[in-house]
Design an enzyme around this catalytic site. Structure first.
Site: not given
Lengths: 368, 85
Positions: A67, A188, A121, A23, A127, A118
């Site tokens: 999976h 900069d 975790h 994607d 949560h 994620e």
């Protein structure tokens, strides 16, 4: 926190992106994941290093349905990702459901936002019941440019690892740090921000009061996690509490120290021709209410009231700023003077009399 | 036809909710004897309340619209409270 309070016992944690979603461009996946790690490293002593082979502490993969971990994904929608708490083997690993449409925008499912959750975790957070927390279990889009951890997220992660140590600052980082006492130090970008002056260099940011010798330093990403390093130009419109930061052909608006939504925008929307690829330096003149943009040996003038470039530009820097060399690294306005930075040299330039009034010592930062 | 659809929809919602509560709130449907369905009903209501409380919804114990909407939102696959202290 997770039951049993699992945490990583070390502060340097490796990660590997096992495969890429079709994607997104792989470099966009790399960037989203790196930025997501950075969100957590900014508020902890943890550091993350990407490896490209072998077993990493945190293995990241995109997978569909079953999976191999007894927690199959369920197709588009529903469960979009999951991760395992700190530990050996599958511990710490993060899995994204390939059935989702992963993006770097508001469309589909934003990979950066889900990755921050994620990886929370992966570091040992459970949560949160606070809807403002990134660790709240349901996905909702927020602009990654304005994203920040909630107090609950920060308290949670710091209860496991503590806050960022001093070693996160330049003195002990990975060798790319700048020595603020280097007599050849260049910047900069430099700008006023409220009552302070901000100096940008690589991924670092120093700030100090104009009249005070004291300065502080931090990582740009600590202050604004979604902004890039290597800011090339910056200017402030103090009356509007606005600071504009430029890198390559993009610019960001910071207002009241917060990055604003709908940015970055393209510099060509300001009226630059396509030949301009980046801005070297910029400064706002509050007396004229106009902004000067310096590009190579030329400068443009932008009317902040009409929001258009003034006609008749670009002009040659050396012709209209006598004594200033053709290219400018950085410039800021303070007290009716411009302060031009050219390599290690600084020039104080009177905006009324149009001449250089002083050449301050390079040792503009304290302790040098 | 609308009546049948309505019943099917309610059944679907209940099945979906059961699975959601099993996944994220430790609701265990199978272990409860069928003879004690009343207890089961209360247990599910408790779990709905637990979910509503955790996610900041109005605590009704019922599968109302906002609760079902929340259950259908995309989310992380980890349980909300079961494995955490």
């Amino acid at each position: 926190r997770m039951q049993g309070r699992p945490v990583w016992k070390k502060h340097l944690i490796t990660y590997r992106i096992n495969n890429y979603t079709p994607d997104m461009q792989p470099e966009d996946v790399d960037y989203a994941i790196q930025k997501a790690f950075q969100v957590w490293s900014n508020v902890t002593p943890l550091k993350f290093r990407k490896v490209n082979s072998g077993e990493a502490d945190i293995m990241i993969l995109f997978a569909s349905r079953a999976h191999g971990d007894f927690s199959p994904f369920d197709g588009r929608g529903g469960i979009i990702a999951h991760a395992f708490g700190p530990g050996p083997g599958i511990g710490g690993d993060t899995h994204f459901d390939e059935a989702e449409i992963w993006t770097k925008t508001y469309k589909g499912t934003n990979l950066f936002l889900v990755a921050v959750h994620e990886l929370g975790h992966s570091l040992g957070l459970g949560h949160s019941s606070d809807p403002k927390a990134i660790m709240f279990p349901t996905y909702s889009y927020v602009n990654p440019n304005t994203f920040h951890l909630s107090a609950d997220d920060i308290q949670g992660i710091q209860s496991l690892y503590g806050g960022p140590g001093k070693h996160q600052l330049p003195s002990n980082t990975d060798g790319t740090e700048s020595d603020n006492c280097d007599s050849n130090l260049s910047f900069d970008a430099v700008t006023t921000v409220g009552d302070k002056i901000f100096f940008f260099k690589d991924r670092f940011l120093w700030w100090r009061h104009p009249e005070s010798p004291k300065n502080s330093v931090t990582l740009i990403s600590s202050l604004w996690p979604t902004l890039p390093s290597g800011i090339q130009a910056a200017y402030e419109i103090g009356a509007r509490n606005q600071v504009f930061l430029f890198k390559d052909d993009k610019y960001w608006l910071i207002s009241n120290m917060r990055p604003q939504p709908h940015y970055p925008k393209n510099i060509h929307s300001l009226g630059f021709p396509d030949s301009v690829k980046k801005i070297d330096a910029a400064v706002f003149n509050p007396l004229l209410y106009k902004t000067y943009f310096f590009v190579d040996n030329q400068f443009w003038r932008y009317d902040e009231k009409t929001q258009f470039m003034d006609p008749g530009y670009p002009k040659l820097i050396t012709k209209y700023f006598p004594g200033i060399r053709p290219t400018i690294d950085a410039v800021y306005y303070y007290n009716r003077h411009y302060y031009f930075f050219q390599g290690p040299d600084i020039f104080e330039y009177d905006v009324i009399s149009h001449r250089i009034t002083k050449r301050p010592k390079q040792n503009i930062m304290s302790g040098c | 036809v609308p009546l049948t659809n309505s019943i099917n929809s309610e059944e679907n919602n209940e099945t979906y909710a059961q699975r959601y509560l099993e996944n994220f709130y430790g609701f265990v449907m199978d272990r409860i004897p069928k003879a004690k369905m009343g207890v089961n009903g209360n247990f599910m209501e408790d779990k709905i309340q637990e979910m509503q409380k955790f996610l900041g919804l109005k605590v009704t114990g019922k599968l109302d619209a906002s609760t079902l909407d929340m259950m259908h939102m995309p989310r992380c696959g980890l349980p909300d409270v079961h494995h955490f202290s």
